[in-house]
Design a protein around this motif. Structure first.
Motif, short mmCIF file in Angstrom:
data_model
loop_
_atom_site.label_atom_id
_atom_site.label_comp_id
_atom_site.label_asym_id
_atom_site.label_seq_id
_atom_site.Cartn_x
_atom_site.Cartn_y
_atom_site.Cartn_z
N GLY A 17 54.39 0.12 92.47
CA GLY A 17 55.19 1.14 93.15
C GLY A 17 56.31 0.47 93.91
O GLY A 17 56.70 -0.67 93.61
N HIS A 18 56.85 1.19 94.90
CA HIS A 18 57.94 0.62 95.69
C HIS A 18 57.91 1.22 97.09
O HIS A 18 57.25 2.25 97.33
CB HIS A 18 59.30 0.88 95.04
N GLY A 19 58.61 0.58 98.02
CA GLY A 19 58.65 1.08 99.39
C GLY A 19 59.86 0.58 100.14
O GLY A 19 60.51 -0.40 99.75
N TYR A 20 60.16 1.28 101.25
CA TYR A 20 61.29 0.94 102.12
C TYR A 20 60.79 0.77 103.54
O TYR A 20 59.92 1.51 104.01
CB TYR A 20 62.34 2.05 102.13
N ASP A 21 61.35 -0.20 104.26
CA ASP A 21 61.09 -0.40 105.69
C ASP A 21 62.42 -0.34 106.45
O ASP A 21 63.43 -0.89 105.99
CB ASP A 21 60.46 -1.77 105.96
N PHE A 22 62.38 0.29 107.63
CA PHE A 22 63.53 0.32 108.54
C PHE A 22 63.01 0.01 109.94
O PHE A 22 62.11 0.69 110.43
CB PHE A 22 64.22 1.68 108.52
N ARG A 56 59.81 1.47 114.06
CA ARG A 56 59.80 1.17 112.62
C ARG A 56 59.34 2.39 111.83
O ARG A 56 58.42 3.10 112.26
CB ARG A 56 58.87 -0.01 112.32
N TYR A 57 60.00 2.58 110.69
CA TYR A 57 59.60 3.64 109.76
C TYR A 57 59.47 3.03 108.37
O TYR A 57 60.34 2.29 107.91
CB TYR A 57 60.64 4.77 109.73
N SER A 58 58.34 3.32 107.71
CA SER A 58 58.09 2.82 106.36
C SER A 58 57.65 3.97 105.46
O SER A 58 56.93 4.87 105.90
CB SER A 58 57.00 1.75 106.36
N ILE A 59 58.10 3.92 104.22
CA ILE A 59 57.67 4.90 103.23
C ILE A 59 57.26 4.15 101.97
O ILE A 59 57.93 3.19 101.56
CB ILE A 59 58.78 5.93 102.93
N GLN A 60 56.14 4.57 101.38
CA GLN A 60 55.58 3.88 100.22
C GLN A 60 55.28 4.88 99.10
O GLN A 60 54.57 5.86 99.32
CB GLN A 60 54.30 3.15 100.63
N ASN A 61 55.85 4.62 97.93
CA ASN A 61 55.66 5.48 96.75
C ASN A 61 54.98 4.69 95.65
O ASN A 61 55.33 3.53 95.40
CB ASN A 61 57.00 6.01 96.25
N LEU A 62 54.04 5.33 94.96
CA LEU A 62 53.28 4.66 93.91
C LEU A 62 53.70 5.16 92.54
O LEU A 62 54.20 6.27 92.39
CB LEU A 62 51.78 4.93 94.11
N GLU A 63 53.47 4.31 91.54
CA GLU A 63 53.73 4.71 90.16
C GLU A 63 52.73 5.81 89.76
O GLU A 63 51.61 5.88 90.27
CB GLU A 63 53.60 3.51 89.22
N ASN A 64 53.16 6.66 88.82
CA ASN A 64 52.35 7.82 88.44
C ASN A 64 50.95 7.43 87.97
O ASN A 64 49.97 8.13 88.22
CB ASN A 64 53.05 8.61 87.33
N GLU A 65 50.82 6.28 87.28
CA GLU A 65 49.54 5.91 86.68
C GLU A 65 48.44 5.68 87.71
O GLU A 65 47.25 5.80 87.39
CB GLU A 65 49.70 4.65 85.82
N ILE A 66 48.80 5.31 88.94
CA ILE A 66 47.75 4.98 89.92
C ILE A 66 47.68 5.99 91.07
O ILE A 66 46.90 5.79 92.02
CB ILE A 66 47.94 3.55 90.48
N GLN A 67 48.46 7.06 91.02
CA GLN A 67 48.45 8.02 92.12
C GLN A 67 47.10 8.73 92.27
O GLN A 67 46.76 9.23 93.34
CB GLN A 67 49.56 9.05 91.94
N ALA A 68 46.31 8.78 91.20
CA ALA A 68 44.97 9.39 91.30
C ALA A 68 43.99 8.51 92.06
O ALA A 68 42.92 8.98 92.48
CB ALA A 68 44.44 9.67 89.89
#
Length: 405
Positions: A320-325, A340-352
């Motif tokens: 997946g990918h993520g951003y930090d500020f 600090r603010y962070s957001i993390q997104n996962l690839e579709n295959e592992i979201q379950a």
């Protein structure tokens, strides 16, 4: 009689002078065999012939945390988060250096499992520095990955690194590294770093028939010149840069036939996977103000692996990918406010199998002796988003003391 007395006194005087000379010679001989001591970043010892140098350092993090996870009973957690000893110096010639770092706290060592090593060794590396521009190392140490991971955990503004660093970092590994350093005070500077390593992480001894390696490269740019005292290696503008200082960097890694869920970290996979990682960082400091941002990504063709004896048992590469500020201001009295603010997104295959996440942190730090001795207070909330549309909010409040030399 007078002549006899005078001769006797002369004899006593000459004997005393010779005794003093012998004593001084003996003292000189003893003193020449003692090491020379120095005090700076730790306690230093140098042999009289200058052929050996040893510097000793330690650091410790003690923390108390109040945790409230949604749907669970609130709890307190008190622990020694980190306890580390570091030894570094040179042998024979200052061009040949070494660094050893050992960890002893439960969080550093991790759980002990049957047939596995106690994970005490963090760094054990030999350096060759022919000049100030080149640095060649062999052994186990940090890879040239994302900025927050490369920074020591003792140089953080908040009590922990971000959720993205925890999931996407490439951490320590055993191998060969070559760094080309070109940093100047007030003009454009740049560094190139490269590494070839085992790809399995620190202290790996399982299944030594390794057929894949990890290849890492990094470029760092300093448009306005280098930071004060290697200030790109610690968070916050503790030294209050008189002129704006900026670092931007990009790093990438190809981990061929990785055997762990996060490359150098994580659970063992049932099958090997080729993992690709990308890291983008920027750090800005000026007169007490500091801003950092980061992008981290890990990808692979197929993140899922299956137990050959039970196809319902799945282990996955964390992709997946993520951003930090992260933003802060250090006041003249060395109190610092950090957000600090962070957001993390996962690839579709592992979201379950794992939730996506957002993290909000607010902290106050009091620097007593820069990052070596500081008091930290932090409140953090994690918002977890699950694939079925449900959410969960967890938060903690923490107080931490960092001390070291």
């Amino acid at each position: 009689m007078k002549k006899i007395v005078v001769l006797f006194l002369l004899f006593i005087g000459v004997t005393f002078v010779h005794a003093q000379e012998d004593k001084e010679k003996n003292n000189d001989l003893k003193l020449s065999t003692l090491p020379y001591y120095s005090y700076g970043s730790g306690l230093g010892l140098t042999s009289p012939d200058s052929l050996f140098q040893l510097n000793l350092r330690f650091r410790m993090q003690n923390r108390l945390t109040f945790i409230e996870n949604e749907g669970e009973e609130a709890a307190f957690d008190g622990q020694i988060r980190r306890l580390r000893l570091r030894f570094d110096g040179y042998v024979g010639d200052p061009k040949f250096l070494y660094a050893i770092q050992l960890s002893f706290s439960p969080g550093d060592v991790g759980e002990i499992h049957d047939g596995e090593n106690i994970n005490i060794i963090r760094d054990a590396v030999v350096f060759y520095r022919p000049n100030k521009r080149w640095n060649i190392s062999f052994g186990q140490t940090k890879l040239p990955g994302n900025r927050q991971r490369v920074n020591s955990s003792g140089a953080l503004q908040l009590t922990d690194r971000s959720i993205n660093n925890a999931r996407f970092t490439i951490d320590r590994d055993f191998g060969l590294q070559v760094h080309n350093l070109n940093e100047f005070k007030d003009r454009f500077s740049y560094n190139f770093r490269a590494a070839i390593s085992s790809g399995e992480g620190r202290n790996w001894t399982k299944n030594n028939n390794n057929t894949g390696l990890a290849y890492t490269g990094k470029v760092e740019l300093f448009p306005f010149g280098a930071f004060k005292s290697n200030g790109s290696y610690f968070e916050g503008d503790v030294l209050r840069e008189e002129r704006p200082k900026l670092m931007v960097s990009a790093a990438g890694q190809f981990n061929h036939k990785a055997r762990r869920a996060r490359g150098q970290l994580g659970d063992d996979l049932y099958e090997e996977r080729d993992l690709k990682s990308l890291f983008l960082d920027a750090v800005l400091k000026y007169q007490g103000f500091a801003f950092m941002t980061a992008y981290m990504q890990r990808t692979t063709d197929n993140p899922l692996t299956y137990n050959p004896d039970d196809m319902s048992d799945i282990r996955y590469a964390y992709v997946g990918h993520g951003y930090d500020f992260q933003m802060s201001y250090n006041f003249i009295n060395d109190y610092e406010l950090i957000g600090r603010y962070s957001i993390q997104n996962l690839e579709n295959e592992i979201q379950a199998f794992a939730p996506e996440a957002q993290q909000y942190s607010l902290g106050v730090t009091k620097y007593i002796w820069e990052h070596s001795f500081k008091l930290q207070a932090e409140v953090t909330m994690d918002k977890l988003d699950f694939v079925d549309g449900s959410t969960k909010n967890n938060w903690y409040a923490r107080f931490q003391v960092e001390i070291g030399i």
